[in-house]
Design an enzyme around this catalytic site. Structure first.
Site, short mmCIF file in Angstrom:
data_model
loop_
_atom_site.label_atom_id
_atom_site.label_comp_id
_atom_site.label_asym_id
_atom_site.label_seq_id
_atom_site.Cartn_x
_atom_site.Cartn_y
_atom_site.Cartn_z
N SER A 174 49.28 35.24 21.12
CA SER A 174 49.88 34.55 22.27
C SER A 174 51.07 35.35 22.78
CB SER A 174 50.35 33.15 21.87
OG SER A 174 51.18 32.59 22.88
N TYR A 228 54.69 27.09 16.50
CA TYR A 228 53.60 27.79 17.16
C TYR A 228 53.87 29.30 17.24
CZ TYR A 228 50.23 29.00 20.85
OH TYR A 228 49.21 29.58 21.58
#
Length: 251
Positions: free
Chosen positions: A143, A156
């Site tokens: 990501s 995350y």
């Protein structure tokens, strides 16, 4: 066709980036195992799209954070389609929680799904490839948050940055067996996961202003990069992490 005759497993392929990659692979000639938590209308649509391109498609539901499900996915793929050549570790979840409110369960859920699953799936495939003397390619999906700080993602972001280290270390250990391992870090991609950003007149302009190309990306654009990394055109590329983000990190 870059991937003609290849068989790929794509996790989390029922929608978003996973779907984009699965369909891009089919466009390049690969047969695809579509994995998601459940077999439903989403996975059925992906299956039909792949078969419309003249390729074989198989839906195998399962939780890739569970060892038994991982082994079953690969056993089924081998039995129904044949030896797997390519793995895309795309399955992932995101929640937004202030750091001081983050619970043990929320931390464990995200890190198990986003990081542990990529390790287990990669290990399951590599054991099979090495035992059969076959080459292969693994693509891990990270990501933009491996490089960008966004509030509420204290669980995350580390799970995604850790995928870089996972990629490098696996690639170093399996390279001698002809298995390549690379990572893609997508930026703002038009998927259901970030639809709330795309539909916000307050948030979207602020985010897009940070992107050099001035727009969100598309799942098919990530798919095109994944197809290259999975192909023989990238035969000398391994252990790398590539940002597919429209220039967000570099701006």
């Amino acid at each position: 066709m870059k991937l003609k005759g290849k068989i790929a497993v794509v996790t989390g392929a029922g929608q978003g980036i996973g779907r984009g990659i699965a369909e891009a692979f089919a466009h390049e000639g690969a047969d695809v195992v579509i994995n998601d938590l459940t077999a439903d209308d989403r996975t059925e649509l992906v299956r039909k799209n792949i078969e419309s391109k003249g390729r074989r498609a198989l839906v195998v539901a399962g939780d890739v954070s569970l060892r038994a499900d991982v082994e079953r996915i690969f056993d089924t793929a081998w039995k129904e389609l044949g030896p797997v050549d390519i793995l895309v570790n795309n399955a992932g979840i995101e929640t937004i929680v202030p750091f001081t409110e983050l619970t043990d369960e929320q931390w464990d859920d995200v890190t198990r799904t986003n990081l542990k699953s990529e390790w287990m799936c990669s290990q399951a495939l590599c054991k099979r490839l090495i035992a059969e003397g076959r080459k292969g390619a693994i693509i891990n999906i990270g990501s933009i948050q491996a490089a960008r700080v966004l509030p509420g993602r204290t669980h995350y972001a580390p799970s995604k940055l850790a995928i870089e280290a996972l990629t490098r270390n696996i690639s170093a250990e399996v390279g001698a067996h002809g298995i390549r391992v690379n990572c893609i870090h997508p930026g703002l991609i038009d998927t259901p996961m970030i639809r709330w950003v795309l539909e916000s007149p307050d948030i979207l302009p602020h985010v897009v202003a940070q992107i050099s190309l001035g727009r969100p990306g598309l799942p098919c654009e990530v798919g095109a990069v994944a197809a290259f990394l999975a192909s023989d055109e990238a035969a000398y590329v391994t252990g790398q992490s590539l940002y597919v983000d429209g220039g967000w990190v570099g701006k």
